[in-house]
Design an enzyme around this catalytic site. Structure first.
Site, PDB file in Angstrom:
ATOM      1  CD  GLU A   1      -4.027  -5.925   2.974  1.00 19.32           C
ATOM      2  OE1 GLU A   1      -4.678  -5.226   3.763  1.00 19.32           O
ATOM      3  OE2 GLU A   1      -2.797  -5.807   2.810  1.00 19.32           O
TER       4      GLU A   1
ATOM      5  CD  GLU B   1      -3.058  -0.919   2.248  1.00 14.89           C
ATOM      6  OE1 GLU B   1      -4.159  -1.407   2.062  1.00 14.89           O
ATOM      7  OE2 GLU B   1      -2.764  -0.318   3.303  1.00 14.89           O
TER       8      GLU B   1
END
Ligand code: GAL
Length: 662
Positions: free
Chosen positions: A303, A143
């Site tokens: 995720e 991320e």
């Protein structure tokens, strides 16, 4: 490799536990795991001494069980020995304060020393696992931009920014002109004099700020590329991806995606923090659509929420059915694979309350059962619908430049670029009309209506692209604050607003009003309602009037217009309409564009998503309500139920998938 996986952290548990975990994973149909993206210290406990034995053992154990692995490069969590030796790698915030150790994302991506360490660890990992047949692919870092959104302002970044500017502007005179440095005596005599737009005594130059955002994005793309190049050197038949964060603005995902095989997204419908939208179904759908636009193809979820979220503050516990529903929503919008985060809830560290499929105790419970049910329900379908396209006839334009520029100068403190895009998406969503998210220069040919809110910075080539689409029969919708600036974030002055859009829209804006804490009233003939945020007072030239203001000194003036242009139509909406009015206006635009609005009357919480193949079309009905909902008979006539109840009933948070032969 199957379609469902989990994020797994073997280093958090006793070595023996993996056997139990593997058998529990097999039992619910998990076919791959993501590993190691925060395990730098475990792989290089002491500088230059690499230890991959533990990870090899883990990969082998999974191989024996027929479970594939994805390995993450650990560059979002450089270890303490490295940070003590080179504290200059810690990023500096805009107040000049260096952040410190104890969390993650404490790395400055421009730091050359850091880059050397990254090169070494990634090279060693690629050598070790690049040929491992059970390693299916790689995730670069984790991320990008998370915890790093407003960083970094260190000397190394300043130098890198200066080099980036030299490359872009060639001469310092060009730079001074592009940034309007004549204002407040900001001229530079040499590139080396340029400061980063950190905290100032008063105000900032918006042109500098915009270029800095572009620079920060390029820096990340370059940081990612450096790792990709190393892995590609050593790996065979392994994919490379990154887990993105939807509407995060740190890195331009179109640029990042160019070097990746596909993009991944991390989807947490329950929200991360208090200020984030929670369970905002339309926004979640829009985020998934955005993901699909970055490479104009399907994506993965790296995720997917598997339980209540929480660090220091916790989110709501997903009600029975919601984990399954959110999975189905991701699949419906183009996720080819779903990876749940995480397998078992951590008992230590920052994320003790970010729950995995298993609770702290490691004993399977309600969430485990629900995910087993979900995998069983959607695994085959996923094989069948992979790579199918959306059937959207409407697109919404997304632009990083406009996002940044309006963050820098929001005009109205309540105006948010993403918020406005979300308003338009929601209006369509409530009418059960699907919309793709697209970049400014995307191919619009499959759409009948393209909505391009807040085209604040408008480049001539983008304007040409819009022009051509409309001349050939496309319908476009623009809003207030469009055509205002050039690409340097400088106001246009060679014509009235909306600048480059004047001809297409057939209007002139000679006056405007920033609606601070106030609203305007608007009459649309059949309907009336309110507008907020900003009001453009429109003078129609070639265009026709669609709506008028009915209060303030501009009562009677045009608020909304439409113009016949080439073979198409161009709408201009002068302010942010209230939900009801926007819904009504969008509905009339859809009819005008001959787009069928078939599911409009369905219950508000039911989402409809279509995936179109050569021979079959799949229609998902997702019930976001906590009550039983029903699909009217007429709507499901002639289509076969593939997954779900036959009688058109949708359980609370239930889903049905129907199929239509061509
Ligand atoms: C994501 C991140 C994961 C984990 C999760 C829960 O943003 O990629 O590593 O931190 O959130 O906080």
């Amino acid at each position: 490799m199957g379609n469902f996986g989990v994020c797994y952290y073997p280093e958090h548990w006793d070595e023996e536990r993996i056997e139990t975990d593997i058998s529990l994973m097999k039992d619910i149909g998990i076919s791959y795991v993501r590993l190691a993206e925060f395990s730098w210290h475990k792989m290089e406990p002491i500088e230059g001494q690499y230890d991959f034995k533990w990870l090899n053992d883990v990969v082998d154990k999974f191989a024996d069980a027929g479970i594939s692995c994805i390995i993450g490069t650990p560059t979002a969590a450089p270890p303490a020995w490295l940070m003590n030796k080179h504290p200059e790698i810690f990023p500096v915030n805009d107040m000049g304060v260096r952040v410190t150790f104890n969390g993650r994302h404490h790395d400055c991506q421009s730091n050359k020393t850091y880059r050397e360490y990254v090169k070494k660890i990634v090279t060693e990992m690629a050598k070790e696992f690049g040929h491992n047949e059970n390693v299916a692919g790689w995730q670069i870092d984790n991320e990008f931009g998370n915890g790093h959104g407003d960083l970094c302002y260190c000397d190394s970044c300043r130098q890198a920014f200066i080099e980036w500017l030299e490359e872009k502007y060639k001469t310092v005179d060009n730079l001074n002109k592009a940034w309007g440095c004549a204002f407040w005596s900001q001229e530079y005599n040499d590139f080396s004099e340029v400061f980063l737009p950190a905290h100032t005594a008063a105000g900032k130059n918006p042109s500098t700020e915009l270029d800095f955002k572009r620079f920060c994005s390029d820096l990340i793309v370059d940081f990612s590329k450096a790792q990709i190049d190393i892995i590609r050197q050593y790996s065979e038949n392994q994919f490379i991806t990154h887990n993105c964060m939807g509407f995060a603005d740190k890195v331009n995902y179109y640029d990042l995606a160019a070097d990746l095989d596909f993009v991944c997204h991390d989807q947490y419908p329950g929200g991360f923090y208090l200020q984030m939208p929670h369970e905002d179904n339309a926004f979640l759908a829009q985020t998934l659509e955005l993901m699909r636009s970055f490479k104009n193809k399907n994506f993965w979820i790296m995720e997917q929420q598997a339980g209540p979220t929480g660090w220091n503050i916790m989110g709501r516990t997903p009600a029975p059915g919601q984990l399954s529903l959110w999975t189905a929503q991701a699949i419906a919008h183009g996720a080819d694979k779903i990876t749940y985060f995480r397998w078992r809830t951590a008992t230590f560290g920052t994320e003790q309350y970010w729950h995995g499929i298993l609770p702290h105790s490691g004993k399977p419970g309600r969430r485990y059962d629900e995910i087993k049910y979900t995998i069983n329900r959607y695994d085959e379908l996923l094989d069948e619908i992979k790579d199918l396209e959306s059937d959207a006839k409407v697109a919404i334009v997304y632009s990083y430049d406009n996002y940044h520029a309006l963050n820098i100068q929001p005009h109205n403190p309540d105006l948010s670029y993403v918020g406005v895009l979300a308003d338009y998406y929601r209006a369509l969503y409530d009418l059960k009309i699907e919309a793709d998210m697209v970049s400014e220069m995307a191919d619009f040919s499959k759409y009948k209506l393209v909505i391009a809110p807040l085209q604040y910075i408008l480049k001539p080539e983008v304007k040409e692209h819009f022009d051509e689409y409309v001349k050939n029969g496309g319908h476009m919708c623009f809003t207030y604050r469009s055509g205002v600036k050039d690409e340097n974030n400088i106001c246009v002055s060679d014509c009235e607003l909306p600048g480059l859009l004047s001809e297409m829209t057939g209007i002139e804006i000679n006056d405007y009003d920033c609606l601070r804490e106030t609203e305007v009233t608007i009459d649309l003939g059949q309907y009336s309602g309110k507008g907020k945020l900003f009001a453009d007072i429109i003078t129609t030239k070639e265009a026709e009037r669609v709506g008028v203001y009915t209060n303030n000194y501009y009562s009677g003036e045009t608020a909304i217009s439409v113009n016949d242009y080439g073979k198409g139509l161009v709408y201009y909406i002068g302010c942010e309409l209230d939900d009801n009015l926007l819904n009504k206006l969008i509905y009339s635009m859809l009819l005008q564009a001959k787009i069928e609005v078939k599911y409009k009357e369905l219950d508000r919480g039911i989402e409809v998503v279509t995936r179109k193949g050569k021979d079959k079309t799949y229609i998902f009905f997702l019930n976001h309500n906590n009550y039983v909902a029903k699909l009217n008979k007429e709507l499901i006539e002639g289509i076969e139920v593939m997954i779900g109840e036959k009688n058109g009933l949708l359980e609370p948070f239930g889903t049905a998938v129907y199929v239509k032969e061509k």
